[in-house]
Write an enzyme that holds these catalytic residues in place. Structure first.
Site, PDB file in Angstrom:
ATOM      1  N   ASP A  81      54.833  72.083  31.835  1.00  0.00           N
ATOM      2  CA  ASP A  81      53.719  71.209  31.488  1.00  0.00           C
ATOM      3  C   ASP A  81      53.313  71.467  30.042  1.00  0.00           C
ATOM      4  O   ASP A  81      54.165  71.454  29.153  1.00  0.00           O
ATOM      5  CB  ASP A  81      52.564  71.419  32.471  1.00  0.00           C
ATOM      6  CG  ASP A  81      51.544  70.287  32.410  1.00  0.00           C
ATOM      7  OD1 ASP A  81      50.629  70.394  31.585  1.00  0.00           O
ATOM      8  OD2 ASP A  81      51.650  69.320  33.174  1.00  0.00           O
ATOM      9  N   TYR A 227      44.642  67.258  24.982  1.00  0.00           N
ATOM     10  CA  TYR A 227      45.335  65.971  25.028  1.00  0.00           C
ATOM     11  C   TYR A 227      45.019  65.155  23.773  1.00  0.00           C
ATOM     12  O   TYR A 227      45.909  64.529  23.179  1.00  0.00           O
ATOM     13  CB  TYR A 227      44.909  65.185  26.267  1.00  0.00           C
ATOM     14  CG  TYR A 227      45.407  65.768  27.565  1.00  0.00           C
ATOM     15  CD1 TYR A 227      46.486  65.201  28.222  1.00  0.00           C
ATOM     16  CD2 TYR A 227      44.802  66.879  28.139  1.00  0.00           C
ATOM     17  CE1 TYR A 227      46.952  65.731  29.413  1.00  0.00           C
ATOM     18  CE2 TYR A 227      45.262  67.427  29.323  1.00  0.00           C
ATOM     19  CZ  TYR A 227      46.339  66.844  29.954  1.00  0.00           C
ATOM     20  OH  TYR A 227      46.805  67.381  31.125  1.00  0.00           O
ATOM     21  N   HIS A 284      56.218  69.297  40.296  1.00  0.00           N
ATOM     22  CA  HIS A 284      55.681  69.679  38.993  1.00  0.00           C
ATOM     23  C   HIS A 284      55.128  71.104  38.966  1.00  0.00           C
ATOM     24  O   HIS A 284      55.273  71.808  37.972  1.00  0.00           O
ATOM     25  CB  HIS A 284      54.583  68.685  38.605  1.00  0.00           C
ATOM     26  CG  HIS A 284      54.022  68.886  37.247  1.00  0.00           C
ATOM     27  ND1 HIS A 284      54.761  68.711  36.094  1.00  0.00           N
ATOM     28  CD2 HIS A 284      52.780  69.278  36.832  1.00  0.00           C
ATOM     29  CE1 HIS A 284      54.009  68.960  35.037  1.00  0.00           C
ATOM     30  NE2 HIS A 284      52.806  69.306  35.465  1.00  0.00           N
TER      31      HIS A 284
END
Length: 317
Positions: A81, A227, A284
Site C-alpha cells: 500500500d 493522499y 490487499h
C-alpha cells in the site's frame, strides 16, 4: 525493515502476527530479522506534519534517517500500500543503503508502463501470460472497479480535512469507513454479503485493534493528508517513477490485490527484479490475512538478495 504500509486503512497492527515469524529463524534458512515497523508520519501515534510538503519521497527520507540513527547503515525494506510507494521512493533516492526491496503491492507508474498496459489491452499476450491476463484485462473492468471503489481516494486527495472532521466526530462512522475497505479489498465479491465477509479471515479483535489506533490517537485527518501530498503538483513533478533503481527487488502478488502488473512492466522501474511470487489467494491486507505466506516469501526473497550480492559486489553486511 518493514515500512508500515499503510494507507488510511492500514496500520502497524497489520504486522502483529507476522513480526514474531520474521524474528524467528524459519526452516531452511540460517538468518532471521530485526524488524523495524514504524508508523507513517500522521498515522497511529506518529506525529503528523505541521506544514505542507510531506509526501512519500519525504517520508522515505525520514525512514532512511531513522534506520541510520538506529545503526543500520544498510538494510532490507518491505512495504505494501503506501509502504510500497514509500519503499519505491526510498530505493530510488538511496539505492546504496538498501540491500533488497520486497513488496506485496508492486506498482510502476511511468510513461512506458502506461503504453505497455494499453498495448496489452489489444494484444494481451505481448504483455502478460495468458493465465494471468484476467487480472489486468479487459481494462474496462479495471476502470469500472476504480470508479466504484476509489471515491474515497478522490475525497482524501482533494478534501482530507473536510472528510476528516466527520470521521473524527463519530467512532461508528470511522468504523464503517475503515471496515468497508477490509471487506472489499479482501475479496471483491464480499460487497454482496450481508456481513461484508469481514470475518472470512479477520477476527473482530483484529479489526477493532486497527480502528482504535486511529480513534485513540485522533489521527484520521493527518493520515488522509498523505493522499493530498502524493497528488500535489510539486510531488508529481518529481517523476520518481521514471527513474529505474538498481536495488534487487522481489514481489509477491495476491490474487485479489487492487491491481496486477507483470514482470515485463515491473522491470521498467526495477531492472533487477529477482522474482515474482503470484498467489492464488490473498487480498490487499496480506500480512494480516496470511501472515505465514508473506513471511515465507520475505525469507525466500532475502535469501535471493544475499545470493545476488555474493555474485555481484560485496555489499552484504
Amino acid at each position: 525493515m518493514s515500512v508500515d504500509g499503510l494507507g488510511l486503512l492500514k496500520s502497524v497492527r497489520e504486522f502483529y502476527e507476522a513480526i514474531p515469524l520474521l524474528t524467528k529463524q524459519q526452516p531452511g534458512y540460517n538468518f532471521a530479522f530485526e524488524v523495524i515497523a514504524p508508523s507513517l508520519p500522521g498515522y497511529g501515534f506518529s506525529q503528523g506534519s505541521v506544514r505542507p510538503g510531506l509526501a512519500p519521497p519525504q517520508v522515505s527520507v525520514i525512514f532512511r534517517n531513522l534506520m541510520q540513527r538506529l545503526g543500520f547503515k544498510k538494510f532490507y525494506v518491505q512495504g505494501g500500500d503506501w509502504g510500497s510507494i514509500i519503499a519505491s521512493a526510498l530505493v530510488t533516492l538511496f539505492p546504496e543503503d538498501v540491500l533488497g526491496h520486497h513488496t506485496n503491492m508492486p506498482v510502476v507508474q511511468n510513461k512506458q508502463a502506461t503504453l505497455k498496459t494499453i498495448l496489452g489491452a489489444y494484444i494481451p499476450s505481448l504483455v502478460v501470460e495468458s493465465h494471468l491476463a484476467s487480472r489486468m484485462y479487459p481494462l474496462s473492468d479495471f476502470f469500472a472497479y476504480l470508479m466504484e471503489e476509489f471515491g474515497y481516494y478522490h475525497l482524501q486527495a482533494t478534501k482530507p480535512d473536510s472528510v476528516g472532521v466527520a470521521l473524527t466526530d463519530s467512532p461508528s462512522g470511522l468504523l464503517a469507513y475503515i471496515l468497508e475497505k477490509f471487506s472489499v479489498w479482501t475479496r471483491r465479491d464480499h460487497r454482496h454479503k450481508a456481513d461484508g465477509g469481514l470475518e472470512f479471515r479477520f477476527t473482530k479483535a483484529q479489526l477493532i485493534d486497527n480502528l482504535m489506533l486511529y480513534w485513540t490517537s485522533n489521527c484520521i485527518t493527518t493520515s488522509m493528508r498523505l493522499y493530498a501530498e502524493e497528488m500535489s503538483r510539486k510531488n508529481q513533478q518529481l517523476e520518481l517513477g521514471e527513474l529505474p533503481t538498481p536495488v534487487p527487488t522481489w514481489v509477491v502478488q495476491a490474487k485479489y490485490e487492487i491491481m496486477y502488473q507483470p514482470p515485463g512492466i515491473l522491470k521498467l522501474k526495477f531492472p533487477n527484479l529477482l522474482g515474482s511470487t503470484v498467489l492464488d489467494d490473498g487480498g490487499h491486507f496480506l500480512a494480516l490475512e496470511l501472515p505465514q505466506v508473506i513471511v515465507n516469501d520475505i525469507f525466500k526473497a532475502v535469501n535471493a538478495f544475499r545470493n545476488w550480492h555474493k555474485k555481484t559486489t560485496n555489499t552484504e553486511l
